[in-house]
Design an enzyme around this catalytic site. Structure first.
Site, PDB file in Angstrom:
ATOM      1  N   THR A   1     -19.727  34.120  84.033  1.00 21.64           N
ATOM      2  CA  THR A   1     -19.830  32.794  84.595  1.00 21.64           C
ATOM      3  C   THR A   1     -19.747  31.712  83.664  1.00 21.64           C
ATOM      4  O   THR A   1     -18.715  30.778  83.818  1.00 21.64           O
ATOM      5  CB  THR A   1     -21.145  32.864  85.494  1.00 21.64           C
ATOM      6  OG1 THR A   1     -21.358  33.618  86.227  1.00 21.64           O
ATOM      7  CG2 THR A   1     -21.399  31.214  86.037  1.00 21.64           C
TER       8      THR A   1
ATOM      9  N   GLY B   1     -21.197  38.189  86.429  1.00 21.53           N
ATOM     10  CA  GLY B   1     -22.400  38.317  85.297  1.00 21.53           C
ATOM     11  C   GLY B   1     -22.757  37.064  84.706  1.00 21.53           C
ATOM     12  O   GLY B   1     -22.029  35.923  84.831  1.00 21.53           O
ATOM     13  N   CYS B   2     -23.694  36.822  84.019  1.00 22.91           N
ATOM     14  CA  CYS B   2     -24.001  35.770  83.445  1.00 22.91           C
ATOM     15  C   CYS B   2     -23.114  35.345  82.476  1.00 22.91           C
ATOM     16  O   CYS B   2     -22.751  34.161  82.587  1.00 22.91           O
ATOM     17  CB  CYS B   2     -25.481  35.720  82.749  1.00 22.91           C
ATOM     18  SG  CYS B   2     -25.768  37.111  81.777  1.00 22.91           S
ATOM     19  N   TYR B   3     -22.944  36.100  81.149  1.00 21.64           N
ATOM     20  CA  TYR B   3     -21.873  35.587  80.531  1.00 21.64           C
ATOM     21  C   TYR B   3     -20.500  35.304  81.274  1.00 21.64           C
ATOM     22  O   TYR B   3     -19.963  34.269  80.652  1.00 21.64           O
ATOM     23  CB  TYR B   3     -21.791  36.634  79.506  1.00 21.64           C
ATOM     24  CG  TYR B   3     -22.927  37.038  78.392  1.00 21.64           C
ATOM     25  CD1 TYR B   3     -23.335  35.771  77.510  1.00 21.64           C
ATOM     26  CD2 TYR B   3     -23.622  37.915  78.317  1.00 21.64           C
ATOM     27  CE1 TYR B   3     -24.347  35.811  76.584  1.00 21.64           C
ATOM     28  CE2 TYR B   3     -24.572  38.330  77.351  1.00 21.64           C
ATOM     29  CZ  TYR B   3     -24.963  37.179  76.346  1.00 21.64           C
ATOM     30  OH  TYR B   3     -25.862  37.291  75.725  1.00 21.64           O
TER      31      TYR B   3
END
Lengths: 344, 344, 344, 344
Positions: C151, C147-149
């Site tokens: 990462t 997921g973006c967060y």
């Protein structure tokens, strides 16, 4: 005064509430919403967290008896139906939609693709361009509050058109608006990622404000021909700039033109005409009722460029409506409207 | 190819670096800066954190011998002095400033308020509007890369002007640009609080890109008269839209006009002409070399509205310069430029 | 390579298309969309105006035979059903949703409120945090792209957690994201007027990325306790910053910490660790695969502040997925990904 | 009342002018500027186009005799010199800078890197956190108006700190501010292209508001230890959010905490505490004097998250200063401050 706002949950309605909440002559504000009646306004708008206002159902008979001013902040197609039910009572009806602005029902249907208001209602409706129609507004019982783009365009074009100095066959208006003009509905265009860092043109030659502008230009000069009018979406929330290109019938210097405009608006405290070489930006009128105007005369081309800026939710909607309310109620037109623009 | 970028610390220079860094035919990139030589580029631009490029002092003799292409990404007034020192060597000089674009030194001085380049340099300079001057560019040694506004305006006006379909005495261009067009210098206008949630007009009838546009329009039609040209600042970083108002000599339908444009640009992969009723927004070309065009023919007024959008730092500056570089180096003009626009 | 993108019309899908379109090892790109099959991609995304790609219907048997890599850019709940149908063929499946990231089906259901993927699929899935799981990724057939967060958070916390220098019971992550993280659906929160000139907190202690972060922290230190994790919406389109507060078990100087981080990432070209006193901003990594890190050691409090920034659509989604693709295909992990961040 | 504003050309000064212009108890507003005396305010701020206010030179003797309230909207380092010259006269001095906030001259110099105000002046200065220091403010002659970040942080932390419910050794404040907090000076960071579509952290652990927050926390609980405090720049003009992480000494439910806060602020009309699960965004208080608070109790971690939002130029500067003025003048503290937040 006792006030009603119908369509209180749209941008126009919530802005009216903000203005009337601190208006010194307003006693009660009654909010109406057909779709959300029974809810508290702060359940819909979290910035109104401490206001204990309940959205009411419409009761037109009671409203006619009790309210001094009824604002219709409803979408096109609603006011044409509601106005006959609300008119003829104690108060004044001020409609912020486009339903009552065009004299011709045919034009309305052609541009709005909806059934028009009755001819009777249209005949009673007074066009609420405060600076140019003050006397009629003062005695009106039904007011058609101007559209946002027409307000900027007409205040900008008024002096040269009224004096018949401009060629009425060659008027080009390149208009730009913030996103709040599109209303609170969520869609592809109002999505942040499609609007921020983007500049968009829309409804080219097809905007429903075109006939409204042409109608008033025609009042000033019956030889007015169809205008060219483009609308653009600026990645900001509030503000309209209309950049207007006009050819003059006679040679006038920039100084003469500035003087003409300053004279035309000298008794109108909400129109501020800039000196030669000075142009307003939309921020200059943010959250205020001002319309600021700048002028450029190009000696190379002989064309006049007129720049007019407003806050589309204020002078282009809610605060002009309150200005009209003031005029109908016999109080100073600036009452409750002398906001200093919010900066920065 | 061995490349030099003079003025590498401006927006144009840093964008050239970005493009050339991934260009398959580029072997070395040499960055020059008179004011900051000796510094690493990443000390100035934190997004280039891992690039170990040192800014060098100019050594024009060495540059003439070694470099295949020298880009001048310097402010107006610098290129006129540097070009004679850099020309006549191995490589091609591509100037991104306005110094070499105007044939007339008098016009240059009138609009730029600076001393012009020598007539000799001006005679050798080829105007780098890639889509309309391809052959001359291919054999040029000095290229005057077009300004950002002229690129959008001229690609938009080219087909109707080249075919002499437009009235050359009545051209109005209402142009809008993102803030990066003002460069990296910090001042009142580029301050965030004065630009965000604001829309501004500037340099009305006085922008130095006016004579550049008129010169090329005059190449297409010698009867071209002075144009009306307005520039506005949009609260976004990148992007230009030019909205242009034109009167046609003969009646043409929208479909005929779309066909004219699509034919004119069918061999030009970076110009994308929209179908009838479809208009581009600036986001459609963000961080790409595309110029997208939309057309509207208004039957009520007989006027044609032409909309052209570009990324001002790309097609309006750096990527058009690389396109011109490709043309001079005999490689496909799309090499290293087939970026898909960044969205959202 | 022959590539498939399922869910090509979301932000993740369109970003994958942009990257793969210029990837030197990609031969064909096949776009799939269940809801819009048969349409051309440019009918949905006007910036892709010249791309003649038709959205296809899924045919999992053909896809398993022909495609080297299949990206699932679909919402949570879809990949858990599609992956079993696509796995076991010629190619690698890379899932950008959260469906395959959590080892525990119970945790998945608790946080995502959906039925989990089968245990068999979960066992085969390799967590695609490229910098910390490279070997397993290289031989994986199913990859759960982070997921973006997570990462940003995990690249930021990795060195101190892996070395067991941080107190695993006191980790606080204050994360901020641009609006594109919310996807392309239009709603009240993504409406421009509710997001521009606004800063919002959302899903306090309830974001579904919490268990994903805790799982990987637990891999580094099994004594990891529940973290505090807050997510905020920034009025911008792209970019994530995670500001992380950590207590160290032993006293370390800022210089020692910077050295630790630079050593940990010295063979990882997409992680750029700043020197002491220097902090990245999200613009530094815009439209690139970089994760930039800054560190601050506060002698007054003994707490370490770790700042990590990524482009949420790139390193936080599409470009990390391409990095993982590169690893599985035995080519250099930087292939097609060495974009210079777009600035300004 | 007769009012003076020193430093009228900064953001704080111009915002004070906006508020006092419509304040019902204000008779005259006198603007002072050392650098621009003799100019009309509208030459500096075009949004004030119709205000005929001339900037005056300071005449401290006359000011002491004539003015009821003198606002110092000057940078740090100026008030420490001016206050002794202005104190002891007819009126109250309200300082918006940081010069008079810290009791300890040593702390001031350590954080502000400037010479402190005299101990005598510091002793007379009352900290103007209106909600928590009302009585002392009512009788004060010199008021140190709180900083923007401390206002949000302290209103947010007040109830749990005052009741000694929070662990005073583990307070973490992650704060975010709009760009107007940086003032009107143009520089690299305030340049639009470096701020829009960007999120930045700055002054990590080094912000001069840290000792101000710690001083007041220490008033509530003398065991307060150094706090962790991070500040971020949000791409918007106005607004602050402080996200605060606190550990409670005893287990309290979210409902108990909400009740504690609502009780603490029930007589304070400008603090609005949200119900459980509801969080404010900065837009909720835009252009108003409100501080809105939201609370989250995480059962997984036992940590309390407190969210407080203000408009940094209003409650964080000018409108809190007017609130303090009202208190000193014996009028209702809400006079002239009941603005409905501007939305959208």
């Amino acid at each position: 005064m006792d006030i009603g706002i119908i369509g209180a949950t749209g941008y126009g309605g919530v802005e009216l509430f903000r203005l009337l909440y601190n208006h010194p002559e307003v006693k009660t504000i009654n909010l109406y919403s057909s779709s959300q009646s029974g809810e508290f306004i702060q359940e819909i708008y979290s910035h109104l967290n401490n206001e204990e206002y309940v959205l009411k159902d419409l009761d037109t008979e009671v409203m006619k008896q009790q309210l001094d001013v009824i604002f219709l902040a409803t979408p096109a197609g609603v006011s044409s139906e509601l106005t006959p039910q609300l008119a003829g009572g104690k108060g004044v009806v001020i409609d912020l939609s486009g339903d009552l602005r065009l004299n011709s029902p045919e034009e309305y249907t052609a541009w709005y693709k909806k059934a028009p208001a009755s001819e009777e209602v249209l005949k009673q409706s007074v066009y609420g361009l405060s600076e140019w129609n003050k006397e009629a507004i003062q005695s009106a019982k039904i007011i058609a509050n101007p559209g946002c783009y027409p307000t900027a365009a007409l205040i900008g074009l008024g002096p040269v058109m009224h004096e018949r100095l401009a060629d009425p066959s060659r008027i080009i208006i390149d208009a730009k608006s913030g996103v709040s003009g599109a209303g609170k509905n969520s869609n592809h265009v109002t999505h942040f990622a499609n609007t921020q860092e983007n500049f968009r043109i829309y409804k080219v030659n097809q905007h429903q404000h075109i006939p409204e502008i042409e109608q008033q230009l025609g009042n000033w000069n019956e030889e007015t021909e169809p205008i060219t009018f483009s609308t653009h979406l600026v990645p900001m929330t509030r503000g309209i700039m209309a950049t207007m290109y006009v050819e003059l019938n006679n040679v006038l210097s920039l100084e003469e033109l500035v003087d003409l405009y300053q004279t035309a608006y000298k008794d109108h405290p909400f129109v501020r005409v800039r000196g030669a070489g000075d142009f307003p930006c939309t921020r200059d009128v943010y959250a205020s009722n001002y319309c600021d105007i700048g002028l450029a005369m190009d000696e190379r081309t002989g064309r006049l460029t007129i720049v007019a800026v407003i806050d589309n939710l204020m002078k282009g909607a809610a605060s002009q409506a309150v200005q009209n309310m003031n005029l109908t109620q016999g109080i100073d037109e600036t009452t409750g409207l002398m906001h200093v623009p919010v900066y920065p």
